[in-house]
Design an enzyme around this catalytic site. Structure first.
Site, PDB file in Angstrom:
ATOM      1  N   LYS A  53       0.841  -1.203   0.000  1.00 43.64           N
ATOM      2  CA  LYS A  53       0.000   0.000   0.000  1.00 43.64           C
ATOM      3  C   LYS A  53       0.876   1.253   0.000  1.00 43.64           C
ATOM      4  CE  LYS A  53      -3.788  -2.424   2.279  1.00 43.64           C
ATOM      5  NZ  LYS A  53      -4.539  -2.749   3.501  1.00 43.64           N
ATOM      6  N   GLN A  97      -4.717  -1.262   9.709  1.00 51.97           N
ATOM      7  CA  GLN A  97      -4.585  -2.605   9.144  1.00 51.97           C
ATOM      8  C   GLN A  97      -5.140  -3.647  10.119  1.00 51.97           C
ATOM      9  OE1 GLN A  97      -3.590  -3.194   5.999  1.00 51.97           O
ATOM     10  NE2 GLN A  97      -3.875  -5.381   6.218  1.00 51.97           N
ATOM     11  N   ASP A 120     -11.158   2.723   3.888  1.00 50.75           N
ATOM     12  CA  ASP A 120     -11.415   1.284   3.877  1.00 50.75           C
ATOM     13  C   ASP A 120     -12.918   0.998   3.798  1.00 50.75           C
ATOM     14  OD1 ASP A 120      -9.499  -0.719   3.815  1.00 50.75           O
ATOM     15  OD2 ASP A 120      -8.872  -0.378   5.888  1.00 50.75           O
TER      16      ASP A 120
END
Ligand code: GUN
Length: 295
Positions: A53, A97, A120
């Site tokens: 990422k 994460q 997200d």
């Protein structure tokens, strides 16, 4: 012959488009999209994902901030870092994460992210927006799968799509995207999960099968019908002594078995995986432009 849907090439195309849009955004409006990522602990898969990422952000011309915290970090420290990012004007996207260490409440952490920076799409506000068809952030993997359908001209309207797996990250948002009344959705959806006794009874009926199970090669030739479109979300490491690392990445679908019956299929790797990162960049870009909550 089945079409092999090349997620790597499609994702590269999207990333190229984002890089160009980003250059323009900086030149015309002085805005550089910024993504902040929090990685806690030493989970090897999470480390790989976060590195990918970070690299993608830099390549797209974004501002990339990655904070790594030790496993033993307190919940309060995590929440106060997220709070500081919520008000930082250089940061347009915040990503924590997952999975988190057990002592940190995952939902509490996700709820602390500003819904306006939740790239997200895991915040319940964005999930709710998705359900009722309001603009908002859509989780990256399901959004990437919808983009694969769009860019390969696979129409879902009136088709029976079977999703196997009901996770908050893939299965649930996927279901909610698929049935929306829109040109690129409008599907009839069945969702199977651990409570489904005979999964094959449903998968054999699928015009489109989306496998997000987390079990290597769970779907074989006998589980699908002729002409099925197969999207494999699985990322399973299996032992393979013929490789240098001794392991190999495989999907939830036995590709070699299912390929001859399919009309289109995503491989693993180079299928859905690269699309997740491309959509993360897209969400961050759209957060930076301010277009995300405006229809
Ligand atoms: N862990 C596995 N997939 C994801 C993802 O898409 N986002 C985050 N934040 N964590 C994950």
């Amino acid at each position: 012959m089945a079409l092999i849907i090349d997620g790597k090439i499609i994702a590269e195309q999207i990333r190229f488009e984002i890089k160009n849009k980003t250059e323009k955004l900086l030149a015309e409006r002085g805005i550089k999209p910024g993504l902040a990522v929090l990685l806690i602990g030493e989970n090897p898969a999470s480390q790989v994902y976060v590195r990918a990422k970070e690299k993608a952000c830099v390549e797209a011309g974004f501002y990339s901030l990655v904070i790594r915290m030790p496993e033993a970090v307190s919940e309060n420290e995590v929440l106060s870092l997220i709070k500081s990012w919520n008000t930082d004007n250089n940061i347009h996207g915040i990503l924590v994460q997952l999975p988190l260490p057990k002592h940190i409440d995952e939902m509490k952490a996700l709820l602390s992210i500003s819904p306006q920076k939740d790239v997200d799409g895991f915040h319940p506000e964005n999930i709710g927006r998705l359900v009722v068809g309001l603009p908002g952030f859509v989780p990256c993997t399901p959004a990437g799968i919808m983009e694969l359908f769009k860019r390969t001209n696979i129409l879902l309207s009136g088709k029976h799509v079977v999703v196997v797996g009901r996770s908050n990250i893939v299965g649930k948002p996927m279901l909610n995207l698929l049935y929306q009344k829109s040109k690129h959705a409008n599907a009839i959806v069945t969702i199977c999960h651990t409570g489904t006794k005979n999964i094959r009874m449903f998968t054999k009926e699928a015009d489109v099968l989306i496998a997000a199970i987390g079990v290597a090669h769970r779907i074989g030739a006998d589980d699908v019908k002729e002409g099925v479109v197969v999207i494999d979300v699985g990322m399973n490491k299996i032992v393979d002594s013929s490789t240098k690392s001794g392991t190999r990445l495989v999907g939830d679908v036995d590709f070699n078995e299912v390929f001859p019956k399919a009309s289109a299929i995503t491989p693993v790797p180079k299928g859905v995986g690269p699309m997740t990162i491309a959509m993360l960049l897209e969400n961050t870009y759209r957060s930076a432009t301010g277009e995300i909550f405006v229809k």
